[in-house]
Design an enzyme around this catalytic site. Structure first.
Site, PDB file in Angstrom:
ATOM      1  N   HIS A  54     -10.535   3.976   3.002  1.00 44.77           N
ATOM      2  CA  HIS A  54     -12.006   3.510   2.704  1.00 44.77           C
ATOM      3  C   HIS A  54     -11.929   2.502   1.402  1.00 44.77           C
ATOM      4  CE1 HIS A  54     -12.158   7.265   4.827  1.00 44.77           C
ATOM      5  NE2 HIS A  54     -13.558   7.151   4.594  1.00 44.77           N
ATOM      6  N   PHE A  82     -10.610   5.768  -5.723  1.00 45.55           N
ATOM      7  CA  PHE A  82     -10.053   7.146  -6.486  1.00 45.55           C
ATOM      8  C   PHE A  82      -8.475   6.838  -6.630  1.00 45.55           C
ATOM      9  CE2 PHE A  82     -13.330   8.981  -3.948  1.00 45.55           C
ATOM     10  CZ  PHE A  82     -14.374   8.883  -4.884  1.00 45.55           C
ATOM     11  N   ARG A 114      -7.173   3.718   9.467  1.00 46.73           N
ATOM     12  CA  ARG A 114      -6.955   5.043   8.975  1.00 46.73           C
ATOM     13  C   ARG A 114      -6.460   6.038  10.070  1.00 46.73           C
ATOM     14  NH1 ARG A 114     -12.673   8.306   7.984  1.00 46.73           N
ATOM     15  NH2 ARG A 114     -13.741   6.843   9.504  1.00 46.73           N
ATOM     16  N   GLU A 134      -6.828  13.718  -8.487  1.00 46.85           N
ATOM     17  CA  GLU A 134      -6.171  12.687  -8.117  1.00 46.85           C
ATOM     18  C   GLU A 134      -4.899  12.432  -9.042  1.00 46.85           C
ATOM     19  OE1 GLU A 134      -9.510  12.400  -8.357  1.00 46.85           O
ATOM     20  OE2 GLU A 134     -10.014  12.357  -6.426  1.00 46.85           O
ATOM     21  N   ARG A 191     -12.047   2.202   6.570  1.00 52.36           N
ATOM     22  CA  ARG A 191     -12.968   3.443   7.297  1.00 52.36           C
ATOM     23  C   ARG A 191     -13.357   3.060   8.537  1.00 52.36           C
ATOM     24  NH1 ARG A 191     -18.525   4.080   7.204  1.00 52.36           N
ATOM     25  NH2 ARG A 191     -19.114   6.454   7.839  1.00 52.36           N
ATOM     26  N   SER A 215     -11.231  12.640   5.906  1.00 47.84           N
ATOM     27  CA  SER A 215     -11.076  11.245   6.096  1.00 47.84           C
ATOM     28  C   SER A 215     -10.372  10.360   6.088  1.00 47.84           C
ATOM     29  CB  SER A 215     -12.291  10.858   4.954  1.00 47.84           C
ATOM     30  OG  SER A 215     -13.430  12.021   4.968  1.00 47.84           O
ATOM     31  N   ASP A 258     -21.868   4.878   1.543  1.00 42.46           N
ATOM     32  CA  ASP A 258     -21.637   5.585   0.220  1.00 42.46           C
ATOM     33  C   ASP A 258     -22.016   4.574  -1.045  1.00 42.46           C
ATOM     34  OD1 ASP A 258     -21.163   8.072   1.467  1.00 42.46           O
ATOM     35  OD2 ASP A 258     -18.951   7.816   1.260  1.00 42.46           O
TER      36      ASP A 258
END
Lengths: 285, 310
Positions: free
Chosen positions: B108, B82, B9, B57, B166, B36, B116
């Site tokens: 992620h 998402f 990322r 989204e 991530r 993020s 998470d």
């Protein structure tokens, strides 16, 4: 406001009569389709293509054209009939609606038919796409605008309200949405299926300029669009009060005609009511 | 492998800034996760071409579709879970079906989201995206490859799903151009083939080292493009070794393992095993603990390979 010239008004009415005839013919021939919500937006679409939009059927991809997004994609027959009437493709294509291999898909496909700006059909998505186009116009400092037609049942989709926020946040005064407020959806009146409350208050609360008009009155449609020029920094919602099934007596205000094709007898009866024009001139003149 | 570890990322964020310099049509969208997903770097460099759509989204991808339809080159980012879950229908109907030039850069992905937990660990995103006609699916192994994949995606005309991670990961790919649809031979061998993607390719390489110590010469093929898949390379290696293992940070249903199995069963049926998450949701834990639990470490891969080879 500029009064619509009598001649222009007559021309639009004549076109609309042909378009209604074509809508019912297409759906009748295909044996399926959505007559109710197609008939309710005929004047909106005719006013747009016949008077308001800066589009060129000979150059449908012209860069700085206005865009029209039919977010309620199931009303494709109305859009197809209007595009054909204004020369985007031959009227003879209309009879292939919903047939295998036809560019006239059950719901609009931008890759198959000229004049379709985005493929739609899954409800609730057109306004977000309109915002994206409008952002592009702003980035390019171009003056074209994006028009969207939303169904009233369609605004039950959550994405519509996400997009409503985005248009206001990014001050997209080049987005002009129409709500086809015919108060019916497949399962019945919107008030019974899922109440809309006051659409005008909702859109105002989301930061839009809101007007309410008779969606079958050309002067009101054109005046409302003209007024949006004054909405600096705010998107515009024109709530068009319409009659579902408009023009065919037995289809008017009947939810059951949302997505049902007329049988042979009903087709004959419907077409008999839709004869306010010269049919001979109609075919690919 | 002395190079600094970086997250895919992070490479994405840097690539966007570099791309934005020469490409005025590049626009970037995010859904309140720009710190993020690293699109914040682009936002800082080119604020007029960055659009935060908020926690929405569906609208994010719809707006990206509209920008693409009007000639822009949008990269739209959020977490993989998402992007592909909340906005599946928007990706399907407003992007893939009309073949719009939208790049879905989802970060992620996989178990290595870590703490998470299951709600944020996309383990089915490859399956969802791979099943969409015309969607290109790219899963880079490291920072260098991710950086180049972003450029390749930008040059390619059509929808692309770019799966990013991530955690910081080791650099394993060589200094070579990224070609969509091409696999990369990381190590040659005659005894068995390991086909891996994304962050698992570094584990696969380490597994090959372990196996070499036990006199098993392993071919490691990294497949950064899962669709279109490099069928030729897969069949070539499978025909040579006769044993295939796939490794991915994804459910074994629908991801790389399934894609490779589809090719091999039709073109070169051999002994095969899919390693990945075995049809369960994830959970909270450190990335290392999660990979250990799901058998996605070099030691586990080597063990599975050895057992299959015997």
């Amino acid at each position: 406001m500029v009064a619509l010239a009598a001649e222009k008004l007559e021309e639009l009415k004549e076109k609309a009569a042909r378009i209604r005839y074509d809508i019912i013919s297409m759906i009748g021939e295909a044996g399926s389709g959505h007559p109710g919500g197609s008939l309710s937006i005929v004047e909106l679409l005719t006013a747009l293509y016949g008077y308001i939009l800066n589009v060129d059927p000979r150059n449908p991809q012209k860069l700085e054209r206005d865009r029209l997004i039919l977010s309620k994609g199931h009303a494709a027959p109305a859009l197809y009939a209007v595009l054909a009437a204004y020369g985007f493709f031959p009227c003879s294509e209309l009879r292939n609606f919903r047939r295998l291999g036809s560019p006239l898909q059950g719901h609009p496909d931008m890759r198959k038919l000229p004049g379709i700006e985005i493929s739609t059909g899954s409800l609730g998505q057109g306004l977000s796409v309109a915002n994206g186009m409008a952002l592009a116009a702003k980035l390019n400092a171009e003056s074209w605008r994006v028009f969207v037609i939303l169904g009233d049942g369609e605004i039950q989709e959550g994405q519509i309200w996400e997009a409503a926020m985005t248009a206001a946040h990014y001050r997209l005064d080049n987005v002009i949405a129409f709500l086809d407020y015919n108060r019916l959806q497949i399962d019945g009146p919107t008030s019974e299926v899922m109440s809309l409350g006051s659409p005008a208050e909702k859109w105002r609360a989301f930061g839009w300029d809101v007007t309410e008009i008779d969606g079958h009155n050309y002067q009101e449609i054109i005046d409302a669009v003209e007024r949006t020029r004054q909405s600096k920094g705010r998107p515009s919602m024109i709530i068009a009060h319409t009659v579902k099934g408009k023009g065919v007596s037995f289809m008017e205000n009947e939810a059951s005609w949302h997505g049902t094709a007329p049988d042979a007898k009903q087709l004959k009866a419907a077409l008999a009511e839709l004869t306010g024009f010269q049919k001979e001139e109609h075919r690919d003149e | 492998m002395n190079e600094k570890k970086i997250a895919t990322r992070d490479a994405y964020g840097e690539a966007l800034v570099a791309l934005g310099k020469d490409n005025a049509d590049l626009v970037v969208l995010d859904a309140d996760l720009s710190q993020s997903t690293k699109t914040a770097k682009f936002a800082a460099a080119y604020p007029e071409r960055f659009f935060n759509i908020g926690i929405a989204e569906a609208d994010l991808f719809g707006t990206a579709a509209g920008l693409a339809a009007a000639g822009k080159l949008p990269f739209a980012s959020t977490f993989a879970v998402f992007a592909t879950g909340r906005a599946y229908d928007q990706i399907r109907n407003s992007i893939a079906y009309p073949r719009l030039n939208v790049k879905i850069a989802a970060t992620h992905a996989g178990l290595t989201v870590g703490e998470d937990g299951a709600s944020h660990q996309a383990l089915e995103d490859i399956a969802l995206m791979r099943a969409l006609p015309g969607m290109t699916v790219i899963v880079p192994a490291d920072g260098r490859e991710a950086y180049r994949a972003v450029f390749a995606a930008a040059e390619f005309d059509g929808p692309v799903y770019l799966r990013l991670g991530r955690p910081k990961v080791p650099q394993i790919t060589a200094d070579i151009p990224f070609i969509i649809g091409k696999g990369v031979v990381l190590r040659e061998g005659d005894d068995l083939s390991i086909f891996s993607t994304g962050t698992m390719s570094s584990e696969a390489l380490k597994a090959a080292q372990i196996l070499a110590e036990q006199s098993l010469q392993t071919e490691v093929i990294h497949l950064p493009t899962i669709k279109p898949l490099d069928q030729e390379l897969i069949v070539q290696s499978a025909a040579k070794t006769g044993v295939a293992i796939t490794v991915e940070e994804h459910n074994i249903i629908g991801g790389l393992g399934s894609a490779v199995a589809e090719v091999l069963v039709e073109k070169c049926p051999i002994k095969m095993q899919r390693l990945g998450v075995r049809d369960t949701f994830g959970e909270s834990g450190s990335p290392a603990a999660l990979l250990e639990k799901h058998g996605l470490t070099a030691a586990h891969i080597a063990e599975a390979a050895k057992a299959l080879k015997q």
